[in-house]
Design a protein around this motif. Structure first.
Motif, mmCIF file in Angstrom:
data_model
loop_
_atom_site.group_PDB
_atom_site.id
_atom_site.type_symbol
_atom_site.label_atom_id
_atom_site.label_comp_id
_atom_site.label_asym_id
_atom_site.label_seq_id
_atom_site.Cartn_x
_atom_site.Cartn_y
_atom_site.Cartn_z
ATOM 1 N N GLY A 248 0.781 -1.234 0.000
ATOM 2 C CA GLY A 248 0.000 0.000 0.000
ATOM 3 C C GLY A 248 0.806 1.272 0.000
ATOM 4 O O GLY A 248 0.568 2.154 0.821
ATOM 5 N N SER A 249 1.782 1.381 -0.919
ATOM 6 C CA SER A 249 2.536 2.626 -1.046
ATOM 7 C C SER A 249 2.818 2.902 -2.510
ATOM 8 O O SER A 249 2.748 2.004 -3.351
ATOM 9 C CB SER A 249 3.860 2.543 -0.275
ATOM 10 O OG SER A 249 4.809 1.738 -0.959
ATOM 11 N N THR A 251 5.690 3.537 -3.854
ATOM 12 C CA THR A 251 6.900 2.817 -4.258
ATOM 13 C C THR A 251 6.604 1.360 -4.597
ATOM 14 O O THR A 251 7.035 0.849 -5.640
ATOM 15 C CB THR A 251 7.962 2.882 -3.140
ATOM 16 O OG1 THR A 251 8.293 4.243 -2.893
ATOM 17 C CG2 THR A 251 9.216 2.130 -3.536
ATOM 18 N N THR A 252 5.860 0.690 -3.731
ATOM 19 C CA THR A 252 5.570 -0.723 -3.975
ATOM 20 C C THR A 252 4.605 -0.899 -5.150
ATOM 21 O O THR A 252 4.692 -1.882 -5.884
ATOM 22 C CB THR A 252 5.001 -1.394 -2.719
ATOM 23 O OG1 THR A 252 3.886 -0.626 -2.227
ATOM 24 C CG2 THR A 252 6.059 -1.471 -1.627
ATOM 25 N N PHE A 253 3.708 0.060 -5.336
ATOM 26 C CA PHE A 253 2.795 0.012 -6.476
ATOM 27 C C PHE A 253 3.578 0.143 -7.787
ATOM 28 O O PHE A 253 3.350 -0.610 -8.745
ATOM 29 C CB PHE A 253 1.760 1.129 -6.360
ATOM 30 C CG PHE A 253 0.892 1.291 -7.574
ATOM 31 C CD1 PHE A 253 -0.020 0.315 -7.939
ATOM 32 C CD2 PHE A 253 0.979 2.438 -8.358
ATOM 33 C CE1 PHE A 253 -0.828 0.470 -9.064
ATOM 34 C CE2 PHE A 253 0.185 2.602 -9.472
ATOM 35 C CZ PHE A 253 -0.729 1.617 -9.829
ATOM 36 N N THR A 254 4.510 1.074 -7.836
ATOM 37 C CA THR A 254 5.329 1.258 -9.046
ATOM 38 C C THR A 254 6.147 0.002 -9.331
ATOM 39 O O THR A 254 6.236 -0.454 -10.481
ATOM 40 C CB THR A 254 6.253 2.470 -8.883
ATOM 41 O OG1 THR A 254 5.461 3.639 -8.659
ATOM 42 C CG2 THR A 254 7.112 2.674 -10.127
ATOM 43 N N THR A 255 6.728 -0.576 -8.296
ATOM 44 C CA THR A 255 7.493 -1.817 -8.460
ATOM 45 C C THR A 255 6.602 -2.938 -8.993
ATOM 46 O O THR A 255 7.005 -3.711 -9.870
ATOM 47 C CB THR A 255 8.131 -2.245 -7.129
ATOM 48 O OG1 THR A 255 9.016 -1.232 -6.683
ATOM 49 C CG2 THR A 255 8.885 -3.553 -7.276
ATOM 50 N N ALA A 256 5.398 -3.022 -8.471
ATOM 51 C CA ALA A 256 4.468 -4.059 -8.915
ATOM 52 C C ALA A 256 4.178 -3.935 -10.411
ATOM 53 O O ALA A 256 4.184 -4.932 -11.143
ATOM 54 C CB ALA A 256 3.172 -3.973 -8.113
ATOM 55 N N LEU A 257 3.921 -2.718 -10.870
ATOM 56 C CA LEU A 257 3.637 -2.509 -12.293
ATOM 57 C C LEU A 257 4.844 -2.876 -13.150
ATOM 58 O O LEU A 257 4.713 -3.535 -14.196
ATOM 59 C CB LEU A 257 3.246 -1.051 -12.547
ATOM 60 C CG LEU A 257 1.905 -0.579 -11.977
ATOM 61 C CD1 LEU A 257 1.707 0.902 -12.282
ATOM 62 C CD2 LEU A 257 0.746 -1.392 -12.544
ATOM 63 N N GLN A 258 6.010 -2.475 -12.709
ATOM 64 C CA GLN A 258 7.221 -2.729 -13.488
ATOM 65 C C GLN A 258 7.601 -4.207 -13.515
ATOM 66 O O GLN A 258 8.236 -4.679 -14.459
ATOM 67 C CB GLN A 258 8.384 -1.907 -12.928
ATOM 68 C CG GLN A 258 8.212 -0.406 -13.100
ATOM 69 C CD GLN A 258 9.276 0.397 -12.356
ATOM 70 O OE1 GLN A 258 9.866 -0.076 -11.381
ATOM 71 N NE2 GLN A 258 9.523 1.614 -12.809
ATOM 72 N N GLY A 273 -4.001 5.699 -0.821
ATOM 73 C CA GLY A 273 -4.775 6.815 -1.341
ATOM 74 C C GLY A 273 -4.411 7.107 -2.788
ATOM 75 O O GLY A 273 -4.281 6.194 -3.605
ATOM 76 N N ASP A 274 -4.241 8.379 -3.116
ATOM 77 C CA ASP A 274 -3.912 8.767 -4.487
ATOM 78 C C ASP A 274 -2.535 8.231 -4.873
ATOM 79 O O ASP A 274 -1.574 8.316 -4.104
ATOM 80 C CB ASP A 274 -3.906 10.295 -4.623
ATOM 81 C CG ASP A 274 -5.296 10.887 -4.482
ATOM 82 O OD1 ASP A 274 -6.271 10.142 -4.667
ATOM 83 O OD2 ASP A 274 -5.389 12.089 -4.179
ATOM 84 N N ILE A 275 -2.441 7.690 -6.076
ATOM 85 C CA ILE A 275 -1.178 7.187 -6.606
ATOM 86 C C ILE A 275 -1.065 7.609 -8.064
ATOM 87 O O ILE A 275 -2.058 7.954 -8.710
ATOM 88 C CB ILE A 275 -1.087 5.647 -6.500
ATOM 89 C CG1 ILE A 275 -2.348 4.997 -7.092
ATOM 90 C CG2 ILE A 275 -0.864 5.204 -5.070
ATOM 91 C CD1 ILE A 275 -2.299 3.492 -7.113
ATOM 92 N N SER A 276 0.148 7.570 -8.588
ATOM 93 C CA SER A 276 0.357 7.894 -10.001
ATOM 94 C C SER A 276 0.912 6.676 -10.721
ATOM 95 O O SER A 276 1.502 5.785 -10.100
ATOM 96 C CB SER A 276 1.329 9.071 -10.142
ATOM 97 O OG SER A 276 2.590 8.734 -9.601
ATOM 98 N N LEU A 277 0.705 6.622 -12.024
ATOM 99 C CA LEU A 277 1.205 5.499 -12.807
ATOM 100 C C LEU A 277 1.554 5.969 -14.210
ATOM 101 O O LEU A 277 1.073 7.002 -14.686
ATOM 102 C CB LEU A 277 0.195 4.357 -12.854
ATOM 103 C CG LEU A 277 -1.214 4.621 -13.414
ATOM 104 C CD1 LEU A 277 -1.246 4.518 -14.921
ATOM 105 C CD2 LEU A 277 -2.205 3.632 -12.825
ATOM 106 N N ASP A 278 2.400 5.179 -14.867
ATOM 107 C CA ASP A 278 2.780 5.438 -16.244
ATOM 108 C C ASP A 278 1.780 4.719 -17.141
ATOM 109 O O ASP A 278 1.949 3.544 -17.477
ATOM 110 C CB ASP A 278 4.202 4.932 -16.492
ATOM 111 C CG ASP A 278 4.714 5.248 -17.887
ATOM 112 O OD1 ASP A 278 3.906 5.611 -18.758
ATOM 113 O OD2 ASP A 278 5.934 5.100 -18.116
ATOM 114 N N ALA A 279 0.717 5.422 -17.517
ATOM 115 C CA ALA A 279 -0.350 4.803 -18.304
ATOM 116 C C ALA A 279 0.147 4.370 -19.682
ATOM 117 O O ALA A 279 -0.328 3.368 -20.238
ATOM 118 C CB ALA A 279 -1.524 5.769 -18.443
#
Length: 360
Positions: A248-249, A251-258, A273-279
């Motif tokens: 739930g952070s 950093t971990t969300f970005t790692t998960a996507l990558q 809460g709010d997060i950003s991603l490389d769509a």
């Protein structure tokens, strides 16, 4: 009776309150164990997040101050006139999601998406108490081969099981779990039960990485390593089929996507809460972003797994405390040390002593 009652952030009190009273469609449960959940810790640290303040929850009819605790089990001590599925003396686990039973989601069976969704112990008085009144639809009878200690960890197990049901994971898949709190560890155990053997686990706690290895993770990695992503790519031959984000952070969300392979999936289980991603990257690699909330229709399966000896969620329990020291030895201990994973509160020691003698 004694309860742990939430009054506000940093304000949880051991209180004496009138004995719980059940309605005609409710059951009075003497609580054996109640687990402390990450949601409880968030409410304690800087809530309210889910606890209703200033207005009653539409299903429970409660607002703060209220008694915490949604991961609990116990023994039936009284039943309402309309109750037909359990009787006094039955050992039960509680599936704590409120259901209005009238909205489109409840009618279709997707009750975890109820328009008035909520949980006993967050939106109504819960299981950090000697006794609690529970709607009949929340109860699951326990076979003698399932202990209270195991049943107390059914709720987080249900979160993990529902997330796995939402995924495309199948035998032969490569699986990555990021975040090794109770949910992450249970994801590993339940994925193994489904025949998944190629599991990688990521966390920053050496103790939790060691526990993940004990529970069946083939690879464990410290999330602080600068070459983490390169290691994940090498271990997975270019990316994982299913990645479970349970920390739930950002950093971990970005790692998960990558870390997901092309055409793979990322399951959001951790709350953030709010997060950003490389769509652009997400679309280019056709990575599916999936979410999971609560659970539905999984308790009977999990109870059967435990009764058959195939699954024991109580292995993640690291400490049991009484109501009187639940704050210092439970809440504060979980916040200060990663060595603690799942702490159970024991409001009625005599009930558990009887069961221990029975199961031994």
């Amino acid at each position: 009776m004694k309860v742990l009652r939430w009054y506000g952030a940093q304000d949880i009190r051991l209180s004496d309150v009138p004995n719980a009273v059940h309605k005609d469609n409710e059951v009075l449960v003497q609580v054996a164990y109640c687990g402390i959940c990450g949601s409880d810790l968030h409410e304690y640290q800087d809530g309210p997040h889910a606890i209703p303040c200033g207005a009653m929850h539409p299903v429970s009819g409660h607002q703060a101050p209220l008694t915490l605790g949604h991961e609990f089990c116990g023994q039936v001590v009284a039943v309402g006139d309309q109750v037909s599925t359990v009787k006094v003396g039955d050992r039960v686990a509680i599936e704590p999601e409120y259901r209005c039973q009238t909205c489109r989601y409840c009618k279709s069976g997707d009750y975890n998406l109820c328009e008035s969704m909520g949980f006993i112990g967050l939106m109504g008085d819960g299981g950090m108490a000697e006794q609690v009144a529970v709607p009949e639809y929340m109860l699951h009878r326990l076979p003698d081969t399932v202990s209270y200690r195991q049943a107390a960890v059914l709720e987080p197990s249900a979160v993990a099981e529902h997330a796995l049901n939402r995924s495309a994971l199948k035998p032969g898949s490569r699986c990555l779990v990021i975040g090794l709190g109770p949910i992450g560890l249970l994801l590993i155990m339940l994925a193994r039960l489904r025949g998944i053997t190629d599991i990688c686990a990521v966390d920053i706690s050496p103790e939790r990485l060691h526990k993940a290895q004990q529970l069946g993770a083939q690879h464990t990695l410290d999330g602080r390593q600068p070459d983490l992503l390169m290691q994940l790519q090498q271990l997975s031959d270019g990316g994982y089929d299913s990645v479970f984000e349970a920390a739930g952070s950002q950093t971990t969300f970005t790692t998960a996507l990558q870390a997901a392979k092309k055409g793979g999936e990322v399951l959001l289980v951790g709350l953030m809460g709010d997060i950003s991603l490389d769509a652009f990257d997400l679309v280019n690699r056709e990575v599916r972003l999936q979410t999971s909330v609560g659970y539905r229709n999984v308790y009977p399966t999990l109870i059967s797994h435990i009764a058959e000896g195939a699954f024991d969620p109580s292995v993640i329990v690291t400490r049991t405390v009484g109501l009187e020291n639940a704050l210092s030895a439970g809440f504060d201990a979980l916040l200060s040390s990663k060595e603690q994973i799942k702490v159970l509160i024991n409001p009625n020691p005599s009930l558990n002593e009887q069961e221990h003698q029975f199961h031994v």
